[in-house]
Scaffold this motif. Structure first.
Motif, PDB file in Angstrom:
ATOM      1  N   VAL A  40       0.992  -1.268   0.027  1.00 16.03           N
ATOM      2  CA  VAL A  40      -0.155   0.095  -0.051  1.00 16.03           C
ATOM      3  C   VAL A  40       0.989   1.181  -0.028  1.00 16.03           C
ATOM      4  O   VAL A  40       1.730   1.389   0.837  1.00 16.03           O
ATOM      5  CB  VAL A  40      -1.141  -0.050   1.130  1.00 16.03           C
ATOM      6  N   VAL A  41       0.760   2.125  -0.926  1.00 12.67           N
ATOM      7  CA  VAL A  41       1.547   3.314  -0.923  1.00 12.67           C
ATOM      8  C   VAL A  41       0.990   4.617  -0.693  1.00 12.67           C
ATOM      9  O   VAL A  41      -0.507   4.832  -1.158  1.00 12.67           O
ATOM     10  CB  VAL A  41       1.998   3.417  -2.532  1.00 12.67           C
ATOM     11  N   LEU A  42       1.600   5.611   0.142  1.00  9.53           N
ATOM     12  CA  LEU A  42       1.146   6.556   0.493  1.00  9.53           C
ATOM     13  C   LEU A  42       1.756   7.750  -0.361  1.00  9.53           C
ATOM     14  O   LEU A  42       2.989   7.707  -0.056  1.00  9.53           O
ATOM     15  CB  LEU A  42       1.110   6.826   1.931  1.00  9.53           C
ATOM     16  N   GLU A  43       1.073   8.453  -1.182  1.00 10.72           N
ATOM     17  CA  GLU A  43       1.649   9.498  -1.949  1.00 10.72           C
ATOM     18  C   GLU A  43       1.007  10.575  -1.442  1.00 10.72           C
ATOM     19  O   GLU A  43      -0.167  10.959  -1.333  1.00 10.72           O
ATOM     20  CB  GLU A  43       1.439   9.075  -3.260  1.00 10.72           C
ATOM     21  N   VAL A  44       1.778  11.638  -0.878  1.00  7.90           N
ATOM     22  CA  VAL A  44       1.279  13.032  -0.336  1.00  7.90           C
ATOM     23  C   VAL A  44       1.988  13.924  -1.619  1.00  7.90           C
ATOM     24  O   VAL A  44       2.793  14.271  -1.867  1.00  7.90           O
ATOM     25  CB  VAL A  44       1.629  13.574   0.847  1.00  7.90           C
ATOM     26  N   GLY A  45       0.913  14.843  -2.297  1.00 10.15           N
ATOM     27  CA  GLY A  45       1.432  15.719  -3.516  1.00 10.15           C
ATOM     28  C   GLY A  45       1.138  14.865  -4.858  1.00 10.15           C
ATOM     29  O   GLY A  45       2.060  14.520  -5.520  1.00 10.15           O
ATOM     30  N   SER A  46      -0.085  14.593  -4.966  1.00  7.70           N
ATOM     31  CA  SER A  46      -0.672  13.703  -6.275  1.00  7.70           C
ATOM     32  C   SER A  46      -0.152  14.718  -7.374  1.00  7.70           C
ATOM     33  O   SER A  46       0.270  13.948  -8.638  1.00  7.70           O
ATOM     34  CB  SER A  46      -1.817  13.562  -6.468  1.00  7.70           C
ATOM     35  N   GLY A  47      -0.213  15.940  -7.591  1.00  6.32           N
ATOM     36  CA  GLY A  47       0.398  16.832  -8.444  1.00  6.32           C
ATOM     37  C   GLY A  47      -0.708  16.384  -9.844  1.00  6.32           C
ATOM     38  O   GLY A  47      -1.966  16.448  -9.769  1.00  6.32           O
ATOM     39  N   THR A  48      -0.184  16.248 -10.958  1.00  3.30           N
ATOM     40  CA  THR A  48      -1.072  15.861 -12.115  1.00  3.30           C
ATOM     41  C   THR A  48      -1.529  14.378 -12.304  1.00  3.30           C
ATOM     42  O   THR A  48      -2.150  14.021 -13.210  1.00  3.30           O
ATOM     43  CB  THR A  48      -0.403  16.197 -13.453  1.00  3.30           C
ATOM     44  N   GLY A  49      -0.625  13.681 -11.417  1.00  2.85           N
ATOM     45  CA  GLY A  49      -1.201  12.186 -11.273  1.00  2.85           C
ATOM     46  C   GLY A  49      -0.049  11.296 -12.117  1.00  2.85           C
ATOM     47  O   GLY A  49      -0.461  10.299 -12.014  1.00  2.85           O
ATOM     48  N   GLY A  50       0.784  11.796 -12.699  1.00  2.00           N
ATOM     49  CA  GLY A  50       1.792  11.060 -13.390  1.00  2.00           C
ATOM     50  C   GLY A  50       2.233   9.961 -12.554  1.00  2.00           C
ATOM     51  O   GLY A  50       2.374   8.870 -13.051  1.00  2.00           O
ATOM     52  N   MET A  51       3.143  10.343 -11.295  1.00  2.00           N
ATOM     53  CA  MET A  51       3.578   9.241 -10.533  1.00  2.00           C
ATOM     54  C   MET A  51       2.690   8.322  -9.956  1.00  2.00           C
ATOM     55  O   MET A  51       2.962   7.178  -9.824  1.00  2.00           O
ATOM     56  CB  MET A  51       4.544   9.766  -9.717  1.00  2.00           C
ATOM     57  N   THR A  52       1.639   8.880  -9.739  1.00  5.43           N
ATOM     58  CA  THR A  52       0.485   7.988  -9.262  1.00  5.43           C
ATOM     59  C   THR A  52       0.071   6.760 -10.073  1.00  5.43           C
ATOM     60  O   THR A  52       0.051   5.789  -9.427  1.00  5.43           O
ATOM     61  CB  THR A  52      -0.887   9.024  -8.872  1.00  5.43           C
ATOM     62  N   THR A  53      -0.243   7.153 -11.254  1.00  4.89           N
ATOM     63  CA  THR A  53      -0.550   6.197 -12.107  1.00  4.89           C
ATOM     64  C   THR A  53       0.751   5.194 -12.577  1.00  4.89           C
ATOM     65  O   THR A  53       0.368   4.035 -12.377  1.00  4.89           O
ATOM     66  CB  THR A  53      -1.011   6.594 -13.547  1.00  4.89           C
ATOM     67  N   PHE A  54       1.691   5.678 -12.404  1.00  2.00           N
ATOM     68  CA  PHE A  54       3.180   4.795 -12.628  1.00  2.00           C
ATOM     69  C   PHE A  54       3.227   3.654 -11.357  1.00  2.00           C
ATOM     70  O   PHE A  54       3.361   2.642 -11.575  1.00  2.00           O
ATOM     71  CB  PHE A  54       4.303   5.797 -12.549  1.00  2.00           C
ATOM     72  N   MET A  55       2.776   4.331  -9.958  1.00  2.00           N
ATOM     73  CA  MET A  55       2.877   3.338  -8.901  1.00  2.00           C
ATOM     74  C   MET A  55       1.552   2.466  -9.036  1.00  2.00           C
ATOM     75  O   MET A  55       1.493   1.332  -8.491  1.00  2.00           O
ATOM     76  CB  MET A  55       2.945   4.159  -7.626  1.00  2.00           C
ATOM     77  N   GLY A  56       0.576   3.015  -9.410  1.00  2.00           N
ATOM     78  CA  GLY A  56      -0.648   2.045  -9.547  1.00  2.00           C
ATOM     79  C   GLY A  56      -0.412   0.749 -10.452  1.00  2.00           C
ATOM     80  O   GLY A  56      -1.345  -0.308 -10.048  1.00  2.00           O
ATOM     81  N   VAL A  57       0.209   0.684 -11.368  1.00  2.00           N
ATOM     82  CA  VAL A  57       0.612  -0.372 -11.981  1.00  2.00           C
ATOM     83  C   VAL A  57       1.416  -1.305 -11.357  1.00  2.00           C
ATOM     84  O   VAL A  57       0.939  -2.383 -11.512  1.00  2.00           O
ATOM     85  CB  VAL A  57       1.584   0.066 -13.432  1.00  2.00           C
ATOM     86  N   GLY A  58       2.036  -1.064 -10.303  1.00  2.00           N
ATOM     87  CA  GLY A  58       2.880  -2.252  -9.369  1.00  2.00           C
ATOM     88  C   GLY A  58       2.501  -2.291  -8.240  1.00  2.00           C
ATOM     89  O   GLY A  58       2.754  -3.470  -7.649  1.00  2.00           O
ATOM     90  N   ALA A  59       1.724  -1.364  -7.363  1.00  2.00           N
ATOM     91  CA  ALA A  59       1.299  -1.542  -6.157  1.00  2.00           C
ATOM     92  C   ALA A  59      -0.075  -2.179  -5.922  1.00  2.00           C
ATOM     93  O   ALA A  59      -0.883  -2.178  -6.917  1.00  2.00           O
ATOM     94  CB  ALA A  59       1.321  -0.091  -5.454  1.00  2.00           C
ATOM     95  N   GLY A  60      -0.232  -2.612  -4.800  1.00  2.00           N
ATOM     96  CA  GLY A  60      -1.625  -3.330  -4.384  1.00  2.00           C
ATOM     97  C   GLY A  60      -2.696  -2.212  -4.378  1.00  2.00           C
ATOM     98  O   GLY A  60      -3.662  -2.378  -5.077  1.00  2.00           O
ATOM     99  N   HIS A  61      -2.320  -1.052  -3.677  1.00  2.61           N
ATOM    100  CA  HIS A  61      -3.171   0.044  -3.656  1.00  2.61           C
ATOM    101  C   HIS A  61      -2.205   1.268  -3.307  1.00  2.61           C
ATOM    102  O   HIS A  61      -1.427   1.109  -2.718  1.00  2.61           O
ATOM    103  CB  HIS A  61      -4.136  -0.078  -2.681  1.00  2.61           C
ATOM    104  N   VAL A  62      -2.756   2.530  -4.004  1.00  2.00           N
ATOM    105  CA  VAL A  62      -2.087   3.562  -3.805  1.00  2.00           C
ATOM    106  C   VAL A  62      -3.177   4.658  -3.041  1.00  2.00           C
ATOM    107  O   VAL A  62      -4.277   4.835  -3.676  1.00  2.00           O
ATOM    108  CB  VAL A  62      -1.642   4.166  -5.154  1.00  2.00           C
ATOM    109  N   VAL A  63      -2.795   5.411  -2.108  1.00  2.00           N
ATOM    110  CA  VAL A  63      -3.458   6.368  -1.499  1.00  2.00           C
ATOM    111  C   VAL A  63      -2.795   7.694  -1.454  1.00  2.00           C
ATOM    112  O   VAL A  63      -1.512   7.808  -1.170  1.00  2.00           O
ATOM    113  CB  VAL A  63      -3.727   6.005   0.032  1.00  2.00           C
TER     114      VAL A  63
END
Length: 291
Positions: A40-63
């Motif tokens: 489970v990844v905690l990301e603070v500062g989604s920005g435009t969501g670029g890195m968020t989607t990158f992590m969504g491919v490999g992680a179980g869940h991204v918050v």
């Protein structure tokens, strides 16, 4: 930049917004996180969501938590096709000393969703909240396993500093008492937009459970190092006597110092982290005895 121009948005300096524009660095950060379906990844500062989607491919869940309404909208559009990404439009911190309960609750919910899940914080952190966010995550009882974050280089150097170095202080003493702190990449302003006025770094923080278990009372220890380093040039014995004047007499303080083999004339900035932990434990026990 084109995306911002299209929507008429501007980066907000008051929120410490500096966006990574180098895809190679984004890939490097995510690779260093070593994400799996159990994470489970905690990301603070989604920005435009670029890195968020990158992590969504490999992680179980991204918050992913984004305070800015405009950025939240962009990130929501970017991540719309992912069912393992939860976007939260709010402040990640309730106070400077506490992560927002809603964020903690959502992270815990995702950890509980499947057995064996682990927590990692991976983020290009807004500069103005990096210190409290990392410090407060370490202070929680959440089972975090790794932090990989982009922060100011000066802050990273403070986190990784040691006695005898001017940057050594309460932050290093707090983190290194429980974790390994390593600067894994230094970065110039040119890979961000807008360009910050300072260099940045990617820091990796890994928990050390055996060291953490040596701290008798983590709340007490965090307060102890914070207050001990507020008066850097004063002798530590004098500072401690003032700190705990209502809880214990000076002879008891002297006993604690003597028991740890610490001379009264030493300054807090001269002590190794392990010595600070041992002294904190001794003081905590002495206070309990004098109640």
């Amino acid at each position: 930049m084109d995306l911002f121009n299209k929507h008429g948005f501007n980066p907000r300096g008051d929120l410490g917004q500096n966006f990574l524009i180098d895809i190679n660095i984004i890939e490097f950060i995510v690779e260093e996180a070593e994400l799996t379906a159990d994470d489970v990844v905690l990301e603070v500062g989604s920005g435009t969501g670029g890195m968020t989607t990158f992590m969504g491919v490999g992680a179980g869940h991204v918050v992913s938590v984004e305070y800015d309404n405009n950025m939240y909208g962009l990130a929501a559009a970017q991540t719309a096709n992912f069912d393992n990404i939860t976007l939260m439009n709010q402040d990640a911190l309730k106070t400077k000393n506490l992560i927002a309960p809603e964020v903690i609750a959502e992270v815990q919910k995702q950890l509980d969703a499947k057995p064996g899940r682990r927590l990692k914080m991976v983020a290009n952190l807004p500069y103005n909240i990096a210190t409290p966010l990392i410090s407060n995550l370490v202070a929680t009882e959440l089972p975090w396993e790794k932090i990989v974050a982009t922060i100011q280089l000066e802050l990273a150097e403070r986190m990784a500093s040691s006695p005898g170095v001017s940057k050594y202080g309460s932050l290093a003493a707090w983190l290194q008492a429980q974790a390994k702190v390593k600067i894994i990449k230094r970065m110039p302003p040119t890979i961000f937009w807008p360009r910050p006025k300072v260099d940045s770094a990617v820091v990796k923080i890994s928990p050390l459970p055996q060291k953490r278990e040596q701290i008798v009372d983590r709340v007490f220890y965090q307060d102890f190092v914070r207050r001990a380093f507020q008066h850097r040039r004063k002798h530590l014995r004098s500072v401690v006597c003032s700190m705990y004047r209502k809880q214990m007499p000076k002879p008891a303080v002297d006993e604690c110092f003597a028991g740890q083999g610490i001379i009264p004339e030493i300054r807090g900035e001269e002590l190794e982290v392990e010595q600070l932990v041992s002294l904190s434990n001794s003081l905590k026990n002495a206070i309990l005895l004098h109640k």
